[in-house]
Design an enzyme around this catalytic site. Structure first.
Site, PDB file in Angstrom:
ATOM      1  N   CYS A 207     -37.633  -3.274  83.349  1.00 21.50           N
ATOM      2  CA  CYS A 207     -37.634  -2.303  82.253  1.00 21.50           C
ATOM      3  C   CYS A 207     -38.779  -1.560  81.839  1.00 21.50           C
ATOM      4  O   CYS A 207     -38.924  -0.609  81.335  1.00 21.50           O
ATOM      5  CB  CYS A 207     -37.054  -3.147  81.089  1.00 21.50           C
ATOM      6  SG  CYS A 207     -35.657  -3.788  81.104  1.00 21.50           S
TER       7      CYS A 207
ATOM      8  N   HIS B 278     -29.993   1.337  76.379  1.00 15.00           N
ATOM      9  CA  HIS B 278     -30.997   0.739  77.442  1.00 15.00           C
ATOM     10  C   HIS B 278     -31.040   1.208  78.621  1.00 15.00           C
ATOM     11  O   HIS B 278     -30.005   0.666  79.409  1.00 15.00           O
ATOM     12  CB  HIS B 278     -31.124  -0.696  77.248  1.00 15.00           C
ATOM     13  CG  HIS B 278     -32.329  -1.086  77.800  1.00 15.00           C
ATOM     14  ND1 HIS B 278     -33.354  -0.565  78.285  1.00 15.00           N
ATOM     15  CD2 HIS B 278     -32.965  -2.662  77.856  1.00 15.00           C
ATOM     16  CE1 HIS B 278     -34.403  -1.222  78.949  1.00 15.00           C
ATOM     17  NE2 HIS B 278     -34.466  -2.357  78.585  1.00 15.00           N
TER      18      HIS B 278
ATOM     19  N   HIS C 296     -40.239  -0.386  72.392  1.00 13.03           N
ATOM     20  CA  HIS C 296     -39.361  -0.879  73.386  1.00 13.03           C
ATOM     21  C   HIS C 296     -37.779  -0.986  72.705  1.00 13.03           C
ATOM     22  O   HIS C 296     -36.915  -0.630  73.192  1.00 13.03           O
ATOM     23  CB  HIS C 296     -39.889  -1.990  74.141  1.00 13.03           C
ATOM     24  CG  HIS C 296     -38.968  -2.534  75.364  1.00 13.03           C
ATOM     25  ND1 HIS C 296     -38.616  -1.490  76.365  1.00 13.03           N
ATOM     26  CD2 HIS C 296     -38.466  -3.444  75.607  1.00 13.03           C
ATOM     27  CE1 HIS C 296     -37.905  -2.200  77.146  1.00 13.03           C
ATOM     28  NE2 HIS C 296     -37.514  -3.387  76.876  1.00 13.03           N
TER      29      HIS C 296
END
Length: 399
Positions: free
Chosen positions: A160, A328, A293
């Site tokens: 990520c 995400h 995040h």
């Protein structure tokens, strides 16, 4: 050597828009991109919400100038990278040393999945061309060729934090006089493998995600691509328009706490943010907005929040997770959120954290729940924290 690295252009495609202008409009209007699964054939249709780009592969191919029969990962990349380069509008682009640093985590897995459905049913069926570009690097090569970039290309895959690291690396290539222009960011498409994997980890929310909320239950997977065009001071002086901002700070750290979980005390997150601040020469009080995040999982938000609490102490700037809009997007998230950070500076806005209701018990701060306009947004920190404790923070600063 260039002492400063500037952002000359941006490009993005996500579940909330097919270009930067559409994404910005959705962010302002609090329009999230989550919905039912439509593009992949899975048993989780109607059960797990995802944030899909609303275009078919045929439509993506038309926008990007790439062939329709390649991976959706590459098609998304092609659309956003093409927009970023056009937005930069660099005079005599081919005269400069240019590079394409792109990140992804799934490569051509979507095409491989299509192949194996037919192949397992009949070993004489299935198109081998569907598995030819399976690896992550093929996505970068396809798009770089389409953009006419041959001086330098490389692929980053660190889960990520992938595209944040691509931007970080692109800046270093310019600072060390290897290249003059770098299109940097990342892309990822939704695949059955990804959906099944995250579901096995039991971190997917069956409702729309609620990052940094006390009652959060997990993340929603998304897809998309985001790129920034980084240029040296020399190139910046030739631009038709003023650069959007400067990439003033960046840092990567790795606490190696766990394969798929952040350390409870947020060690990696803390070191990444602290290092980015040191690189930029800024203090915590200089940061005007943090693009979190903020995945919406109990572990991630707690670890990131703990790190922010430790580093910023009582001087907490406004913050929010735009994954509440886009889901995400994994390897693309750092690139998409870098674009959103640049847009926040240009448009003097701070995005709301959608569906936030209750502050987390262990934190003395909470994300913004409403859109803030006419803000003095000079310095934005964008966090991207990946599996294995691979954590990266970027800082974008107005000029």
């Amino acid at each position: 050597m260039s002492s400063s690295v500037y952002v000359a252009g941006v490009g993005v495609i996500s579940a909330i828009g097919n270009n930067a202008a559409e994404n910005l409009a959705s962010l302002k209007n609090k329009q999230a991109g989550m919905g039912d699964i439509t593009h992949i054939d899975t048993i989780y249709k109607g059960e797990l919400p995802v944030a899909e780009v609303k275009l078919s592969n045929e439509q993506l191919a038309e926008l990007s100038g790439l062939p329709e029969n390649i991976s959706r990962t590459a098609l998304l990349s092609g659309v956003a990278a093409k927009e970023a380069l056009a937005d930069a509008n660099i005079p005599d682009f081919k005269a400069w040393r240019s590079g394409f640093v792109s990140a992804n985590s799934v490569g051509g897995m979507d095409k491989s999945e299509d192949f194996f459905v037919e192949f397992f049913a009949d070993n004489d069926k299935g198109k081998l061309r569907d598995v030819f570009d399976h690896e992550c690097g093929s996505m970068t090569e396809l798009v770089a060729d389409n953009l006419g970039i041959s001086d330098y290309m490389t692929t980053v895959s660190t889960a990520c934090s992938s595209s944040a690291n691509a931007i970080f690396y692109g800046a270093r290539l310019i600072k060390n006089d290897v290249l003059d222009v770098v299109i940097a960011g990342g892309t990822d498409s939704l695949t059955k493998f990804t959906l099944n994997g995250f579901n096995t980890l039991m971190i997917l929310d069956k409702e729309f995600c609620k990052p940094f909320d006390e009652n959060r239950e997990g993340l929603n997977l998304g897809e998309g691509a985001g790129y920034v065009v980084l240029v040296s001071e020399k190139v910046a002086k030739t631009l038709v328009k003023q650069p959007d901002c400067e990439l003033s700070g960046y840092n990567n750290s790795n606490d190696a706490y766990h394969q798929t979980a952040s350390s409870p005390d947020g060690t990696g997150s803390y070191m990444a943010m602290q290092g980015a601040l040191k690189k930029s020469g800024l203090q915590t009080t200089d940061i005007d907005y943090i693009n979190l995040h903020g995945t919406g999982t109990p572990n991630n938000d707690s670890a990131e929040g703990t790190a922010i609490k430790r580093l910023f102490e009582k001087d907490f700037p406004p913050m929010s997770s735009t994954k509440s809009y886009t889901g995400h997007t994994l390897g693309a998230s750092g690139g998409i959120e870098a674009v959103f950070s640049v847009l926040a500076i240009k448009n003097k806005i701070i995005y709301p954290n959608l569906r936030f209701k209750t502050r987390m018990d262990e934190l003395p701060f909470e994300p913004e729940a409403e859109l803030l306009t006419d803000q003095e947004v000079k310095h934005v920190m964008s966090n991207s924290f990946g599996f294995g404790g691979n954590c990266t923070s970027l800082i974008f600063s107005s000029i």
